[in-house]
Design an enzyme around this catalytic site. Structure first.
Site, PDB file in Angstrom:
ATOM      1  N   CYS A  42     -20.759   9.059 -30.753  1.00  0.00           N
ATOM      2  CA  CYS A  42     -21.638  10.182 -30.406  1.00  0.00           C
ATOM      3  C   CYS A  42     -21.014  11.490 -30.881  1.00  0.00           C
ATOM      4  CB  CYS A  42     -21.855  10.227 -28.894  1.00  0.00           C
ATOM      5  SG  CYS A  42     -23.016  11.527 -28.375  1.00  0.00           S
ATOM      6  N   ARG A  46     -16.616  15.779 -26.362  1.00  0.00           N
ATOM      7  CA  ARG A  46     -15.598  15.189 -25.476  1.00  0.00           C
ATOM      8  C   ARG A  46     -15.135  13.825 -25.954  1.00  0.00           C
ATOM      9  NH1 ARG A  46     -19.456  15.612 -20.395  1.00  0.00           N
ATOM     10  NH2 ARG A  46     -20.807  14.851 -22.047  1.00  0.00           N
TER      11      ARG A  46
HETATM   12 CO    CO Z   1     -23.319  11.224 -26.189  1.00  0.00          CO
END
Ligand code: CO
Length: 224
Positions: A42, A46
């Site tokens: 993704c 983070r």
């Molecule tokens: Co994500």
């Protein structure tokens, strides 16, 4: 005046640090790349691919998009896969999802955010495919976690059905597909145990992975 000055300062400091450990590091990288792993993750800030698995530049070929989707009509991710498998001959392709994925949370909430809704429609399809399982989970956080896991399994399944992976397997190339999930809350990775190394039993292995997810959901959700 140059903006984001601190990033250039950080870069200088990083180069010095790398050279102190290995004086020829950048010279060797300049010769070419030979990563053994393709990471599909993704875009979330983070979940920085190299850092969480402790790999150096040159060791991980990376593709990231919102919600770590592998979409058959996306020329971008198809090109990355084809180059990684056919040219770089990577031995592993990892789809790594993560809990608390903003894109997937938006899908669960039916949020409208603009253009990105079209991209996330692929995750809506995953949600609808597993509607019964997701609806059986009352706890909102657990439901979201399960959705993140199911999404990984579906993307691994999508990888298997590409001619790129099928052709690699049929010519005997060792290319293993993996489905992992990362927990932002503790920094730990978990293997969803859907490692695929050939065309045999793809559907059964994906179904087994989904069944394990359903079992773990049932274990913490009281029966009605
Ligand atoms: Co994500």
């Amino acid at each position: 005046m140059r903006q984001l000055r601190h990033l250039f300062d950080n870069n200088r400091a990083w180069v010095e640090q790398m050279l102190a450990k290995d004086a020829t590091f950048f010279e060797r990288l300049a010769e070419g790349q030979f990563p053994e792993i393709l990471w599909i993750g993704c875009s979330d800030s983070r979940v920085p691919a190299n850092q969480i698995v402790g790999l150096l530049p040159g060791e991980l070929f990376v593709h990231r998009n919102v919600a770590n989707l592998f979409v058959h009509t996306d020329l971008n991710c198809l090109s990355v896969l084809q180059y990684a498998v056919d040219v770089l001959q990577v031995k592993h392709v990892i789809v790594c999802g993560h809990y608390r994925c903003g894109g997937l949370l938006a899908v669960l909430r039916n949020d409208r955010m603009g253009l990105i809704d079209h991209w996330l429609q692929h995750a809506v399809d995953v949600r609808e495919k597993h509607r019964d399982l997701l609806e059986s989970v009352a706890d909102a956080d657990l439901k979201a976690n399960i959705f993140c896991e199911l999404n990984v399994i579906e993307q691994v399944d999508n990888l298997c059905t590409t001619n790129i992976v099928k052709d690699a397997w049929s010519r005997g190339q060792q290319t293993a597909l993996h489905g992992w999930i990362y927990d932002i809350k503790d920094g730990l990775l978990r293997d969803l145990d859907v490692c695929l190394t050939g065309e045999d039993d793809i559907a059964a292995r994906c179904e087994a992975a989904v069944a394990r997810i359903a079992e773990s959901a049932a274990a913490v959700t009281p029966a009605e």
